[in-house]
Design a protein around this motif. Structure first.
Motif, PDB file in Angstrom:
ATOM      1  N   ARG A 133      -0.906   4.859  -4.603  1.00 45.41           N
ATOM      2  CA  ARG A 133       0.834   6.166  -4.067  1.00 45.41           C
ATOM      3  C   ARG A 133       1.174   4.877  -2.699  1.00 45.41           C
ATOM      4  O   ARG A 133       2.670   5.571  -2.820  1.00 45.41           O
ATOM      5  CB  ARG A 133       0.348   7.318  -3.542  1.00 45.41           C
ATOM      6  CG  ARG A 133      -0.556   8.114  -5.150  1.00 45.41           C
ATOM      7  CD  ARG A 133      -1.200   9.518  -4.818  1.00 45.41           C
ATOM      8  NE  ARG A 133      -1.562   9.972  -5.932  1.00 45.41           N
ATOM      9  CZ  ARG A 133      -1.537  11.365  -5.653  1.00 45.41           C
ATOM     10  NH1 ARG A 133      -2.232  12.024  -4.935  1.00 45.41           N
ATOM     11  NH2 ARG A 133      -1.696  11.850  -7.344  1.00 45.41           N
ATOM     12  N   LYS A 134       0.340   4.835  -1.760  1.00 46.86           N
ATOM     13  CA  LYS A 134       0.820   4.390  -0.286  1.00 46.86           C
ATOM     14  C   LYS A 134       1.801   3.201  -1.269  1.00 46.86           C
ATOM     15  O   LYS A 134       3.071   2.930   0.006  1.00 46.86           O
ATOM     16  CB  LYS A 134      -0.435   4.013   0.762  1.00 46.86           C
ATOM     17  CG  LYS A 134      -0.014   3.694   1.299  1.00 46.86           C
ATOM     18  CD  LYS A 134      -1.532   2.981   2.605  1.00 46.86           C
ATOM     19  CE  LYS A 134      -0.465   2.799   3.991  1.00 46.86           C
ATOM     20  NZ  LYS A 134      -1.933   2.623   4.407  1.00 46.86           N
ATOM     21  N   LEU A 135       1.693   2.754  -1.636  1.00 46.51           N
ATOM     22  CA  LEU A 135       2.141   1.180  -2.010  1.00 46.51           C
ATOM     23  C   LEU A 135       3.598   1.133  -3.022  1.00 46.51           C
ATOM     24  O   LEU A 135       4.415   0.436  -2.309  1.00 46.51           O
ATOM     25  CB  LEU A 135       1.094  -0.136  -2.563  1.00 46.51           C
ATOM     26  CG  LEU A 135       1.746  -1.170  -3.293  1.00 46.51           C
ATOM     27  CD1 LEU A 135       2.696  -1.856  -2.106  1.00 46.51           C
ATOM     28  CD2 LEU A 135       0.427  -1.822  -3.674  1.00 46.51           C
ATOM     29  N   MET A 136       3.157   2.604  -3.502  1.00 49.39           N
ATOM     30  CA  MET A 136       4.418   3.066  -3.936  1.00 49.39           C
ATOM     31  C   MET A 136       5.420   3.658  -3.558  1.00 49.39           C
ATOM     32  O   MET A 136       7.197   3.433  -3.900  1.00 49.39           O
ATOM     33  CB  MET A 136       3.458   3.394  -5.078  1.00 49.39           C
ATOM     34  CG  MET A 136       3.805   2.519  -6.469  1.00 49.39           C
ATOM     35  SD  MET A 136       3.449   4.076  -8.315  1.00 49.39           S
ATOM     36  CE  MET A 136       2.316   5.341  -7.082  1.00 49.39           C
ATOM     37  N   ASP A 137       4.948   4.082  -2.245  1.00 52.67           N
ATOM     38  CA  ASP A 137       6.100   4.728  -1.427  1.00 52.67           C
ATOM     39  C   ASP A 137       7.258   3.367  -0.411  1.00 52.67           C
ATOM     40  O   ASP A 137       7.275   3.606   0.629  1.00 52.67           O
ATOM     41  CB  ASP A 137       5.102   5.387  -0.149  1.00 52.67           C
ATOM     42  CG  ASP A 137       4.496   6.756  -0.765  1.00 52.67           C
ATOM     43  OD1 ASP A 137       5.398   6.876  -2.863  1.00 52.67           O
ATOM     44  OD2 ASP A 137       3.659   7.741  -1.124  1.00 52.67           O
ATOM     45  N   ASN A 186       4.039  -3.678   4.683  1.00 53.75           N
ATOM     46  CA  ASN A 186       4.480  -2.835   5.372  1.00 53.75           C
ATOM     47  C   ASN A 186       2.859  -1.939   4.853  1.00 53.75           C
ATOM     48  O   ASN A 186       3.412   0.216   5.001  1.00 53.75           O
ATOM     49  CB  ASN A 186       5.548  -2.308   3.848  1.00 53.75           C
ATOM     50  CG  ASN A 186       6.724  -2.952   3.979  1.00 53.75           C
ATOM     51  OD1 ASN A 186       7.323  -3.350   5.282  1.00 53.75           O
ATOM     52  ND2 ASN A 186       7.165  -3.423   2.898  1.00 53.75           N
ATOM     53  N   GLY A 187       1.744  -1.678   4.658  1.00 58.88           N
ATOM     54  CA  GLY A 187       0.868  -0.841   5.411  1.00 58.88           C
ATOM     55  C   GLY A 187      -0.353  -1.522   5.521  1.00 58.88           C
ATOM     56  O   GLY A 187       0.062  -2.577   4.536  1.00 58.88           O
ATOM     57  N   ASP A 188      -1.010  -0.707   4.667  1.00 57.03           N
ATOM     58  CA  ASP A 188      -2.740  -1.269   5.193  1.00 57.03           C
ATOM     59  C   ASP A 188      -3.236  -0.475   3.742  1.00 57.03           C
ATOM     60  O   ASP A 188      -3.640   0.382   4.327  1.00 57.03           O
ATOM     61  CB  ASP A 188      -4.001  -0.738   6.611  1.00 57.03           C
ATOM     62  CG  ASP A 188      -4.445  -1.166   6.554  1.00 57.03           C
ATOM     63  OD1 ASP A 188      -5.209  -2.300   6.025  1.00 57.03           O
ATOM     64  OD2 ASP A 188      -5.772  -0.938   7.256  1.00 57.03           O
ATOM     65  N   LEU A 189      -3.671  -1.505   3.045  1.00 56.56           N
ATOM     66  CA  LEU A 189      -3.824  -1.411   1.753  1.00 56.56           C
ATOM     67  C   LEU A 189      -5.325  -1.994   1.556  1.00 56.56           C
ATOM     68  O   LEU A 189      -5.882  -2.686   1.008  1.00 56.56           O
ATOM     69  CB  LEU A 189      -3.321  -1.925   0.706  1.00 56.56           C
ATOM     70  CG  LEU A 189      -1.936  -1.783   0.449  1.00 56.56           C
ATOM     71  CD1 LEU A 189      -0.982  -2.448  -0.008  1.00 56.56           C
ATOM     72  CD2 LEU A 189      -1.697  -0.191   0.696  1.00 56.56           C
ATOM     73  N   THR A 190      -6.122  -1.008   2.572  1.00 47.57           N
ATOM     74  CA  THR A 190      -7.534  -1.489   2.586  1.00 47.57           C
ATOM     75  C   THR A 190      -8.198  -0.224   2.078  1.00 47.57           C
ATOM     76  O   THR A 190      -8.069   0.636   2.485  1.00 47.57           O
ATOM     77  CB  THR A 190      -7.949  -1.643   3.924  1.00 47.57           C
ATOM     78  OG1 THR A 190      -7.595  -1.336   5.274  1.00 47.57           O
ATOM     79  CG2 THR A 190      -7.998  -3.953   4.416  1.00 47.57           C
ATOM     80  N   PHE A 191      -9.465  -0.738   2.102  1.00 41.30           N
ATOM     81  CA  PHE A 191     -10.544   0.370   1.631  1.00 41.30           C
ATOM     82  C   PHE A 191     -12.048   0.751   2.756  1.00 41.30           C
ATOM     83  O   PHE A 191     -11.756  -0.281   3.859  1.00 41.30           O
ATOM     84  CB  PHE A 191     -11.526   0.466   0.381  1.00 41.30           C
ATOM     85  CG  PHE A 191     -11.052   0.307  -1.229  1.00 41.30           C
ATOM     86  CD1 PHE A 191     -10.809   1.312  -1.969  1.00 41.30           C
ATOM     87  CD2 PHE A 191     -10.445  -0.944  -1.609  1.00 41.30           C
ATOM     88  CE1 PHE A 191     -10.361   1.639  -2.889  1.00 41.30           C
ATOM     89  CE2 PHE A 191      -9.787  -0.393  -2.900  1.00 41.30           C
ATOM     90  CZ  PHE A 191      -9.251   0.877  -3.177  1.00 41.30           C
ATOM     91  N   ASP A 192     -12.356   1.979   3.189  1.00 38.08           N
ATOM     92  CA  ASP A 192     -12.922   2.681   5.119  1.00 38.08           C
ATOM     93  C   ASP A 192     -14.294   2.341   3.659  1.00 38.08           C
ATOM     94  O   ASP A 192     -14.877   2.974   2.618  1.00 38.08           O
ATOM     95  CB  ASP A 192     -11.969   4.110   4.485  1.00 38.08           C
ATOM     96  CG  ASP A 192     -13.152   4.524   5.385  1.00 38.08           C
ATOM     97  OD1 ASP A 192     -14.365   3.857   6.122  1.00 38.08           O
ATOM     98  OD2 ASP A 192     -13.233   5.772   6.023  1.00 38.08           O
ATOM     99  N   LEU A 193     -15.033   1.677   3.416  1.00 42.41           N
ATOM    100  CA  LEU A 193     -16.424   1.082   3.228  1.00 42.41           C
ATOM    101  C   LEU A 193     -17.212   1.871   3.918  1.00 42.41           C
ATOM    102  O   LEU A 193     -18.443   2.088   3.833  1.00 42.41           O
ATOM    103  CB  LEU A 193     -16.554  -0.169   2.954  1.00 42.41           C
ATOM    104  CG  LEU A 193     -15.866  -1.387   2.558  1.00 42.41           C
ATOM    105  CD1 LEU A 193     -16.399  -2.255   3.066  1.00 42.41           C
ATOM    106  CD2 LEU A 193     -15.961  -0.776   0.841  1.00 42.41           C
TER     107      LEU A 193
END
Length: 237
Positions: free
Chosen positions: A229-233, A172-179
Motif C-alpha cells: 500500500r505504501k508503494l502504491m501511494d 520515494n519511501g523506505d520499503l524494508t521489513f521490520d525483523l
C-alpha cells in the motif's frame, strides 16, 4: 424395215453420269462439315461455360466496402501506466503472501521434527530435572526457522524494491521489513519444561510462534500488505 441389232457380246451401258455427279457433290458437302458436328453437343457444358464467364465477370467487380462506425474508447489512456503499476504491486503482494506461508509451513515442520529428535535424546536426569524449553530449543530455532525466514523475507523485499525502481518509484519511501519481531524467538516456551511429558504442549506452542494469529506468519503478512500500500501511494519520480 431395217432392224437395228446390237452387236453380239456387248451389253448396253446405262446412262450414269447424272448419278455420279450427285454422289460427288454429296461427298464434297459431307467433307466440308465442321469437325465439331461429328461429335454430339453437350448443352450442359455450354451452360456451365456461360455461367463461368458470368461468374468471372462478377468476381472482377470490387466488393462493396462495409461502413465502419468508429467506437469510442471507454478507457482513459492516460491512466493505463498507473493501472499497470498498481497491478504489478498487487501481484507482488499476492505472491509474497503465498511464498511466505509456504516457506513457514515447511519451517514449522522442520522445527517440529527437531523437537521430536531432541526429546528422544533427553537423558533420564533431564527427564527428572528438566531445563526450560526455550533454552534447549534456542539454537535449533535460530538455525531452522529464524535464518531461513530472514533470507526469504529479504528476497521478497528485493523483489518489491525492483518493482518500485522499474516504475520510477524507487526513491520515494523506505520499503524494508521490520525483523525485530524475530528477537523474541522462543520466549513463549520459557515456562515449559523440556521433557517428553510436555511434548504436545511444546509442539503446540512452537506452532503458535510460527503459524498462529499473533505468530510470524501474521506479522510478516501484515508488513507485506503495508509495504504494498505504501508503494502504491507513492508518486512517479
Amino acid at each position: 424395215m431395217n432392224d437395228t441389232h446390237s452387236e453380239p457380246g456387248l451389253a448396253q451401258i446405262p446412262e450414269t453420269a447424272p448419278q455420279s455427279d450427285s454422289l460427288w457433290s454429296s461427298t464434297v458437302a459431307f467433307l466440308k462439315r465442321d469437325i465439331k458436328s461429328f461429335f454430339p453437343r453437350d448443352d450442359r457444358s455450354e451452360e456451365h461455360s456461360e455461367r463461368g464467364e458470368v461468374a468471372s465477370e462478377d468476381s472482377d467487380a470490387p466488393a462493396p466496402t462495409p461502413m465502419e462506425v468508429p467506437i469510442e474508447s471507454l478507457v482513459d489512456m492516460s491512466k493505463l501506466p498507473d493501472m499497470a503499476f498498481r497491478r504489478d504491486v498487487l501481484d507482488w503482494r499476492d505472491n509474497f503472501h503465498a511464498n511466505l506461508m509456504n516457506a513457514l509451513s515447511k519451517l514449522n515442520d522442520a522445527f517440529a521434527h527437531q523437537v521430536h529428535a531432541e526429546l528422544a535424546d533427553t537423558s533420564l536426569f533431564r527427564k527428572l530435572v528438566s531445563r526450560e524449553s526455550d533454552q534447549v530449543l534456542q539454537q535449533s530455532f535460530t538455525r531452522l526457522v529464524r535464518l531461513p525466514l530472514i533470507n526469504a523475507v529479504l528476497n521478497e523485499e528485493a523483489n518489491l524494491n525492483f518493482c518500485a525502481q522499474k516504475w520510477g518509484r524507487g526513491g520515494n519511501g523506505d520499503l524494508t521489513f521490520d525483523l525485530s519481531v524475530l528477537n523474541a524467538e522462543c520466549a513463549s516456551l520459557h515456562d515449559i519444561g523440556f521433557k517428553p511429558s510436555n511434548r504436545d504442549l511444546i509442539l503446540s506452542r512452537s506452532k503458535e510462534i510460527i503459524m498462529g494469529p499473533a505468530g510470524l506468519a501474521t506479522v510478516f503478512c501484515d508488513q507485506g500488505l503495508h509495504l504494498s500500500r505504501k508503494l502504491m501511494d507513492t508518486k512517479a519520480s
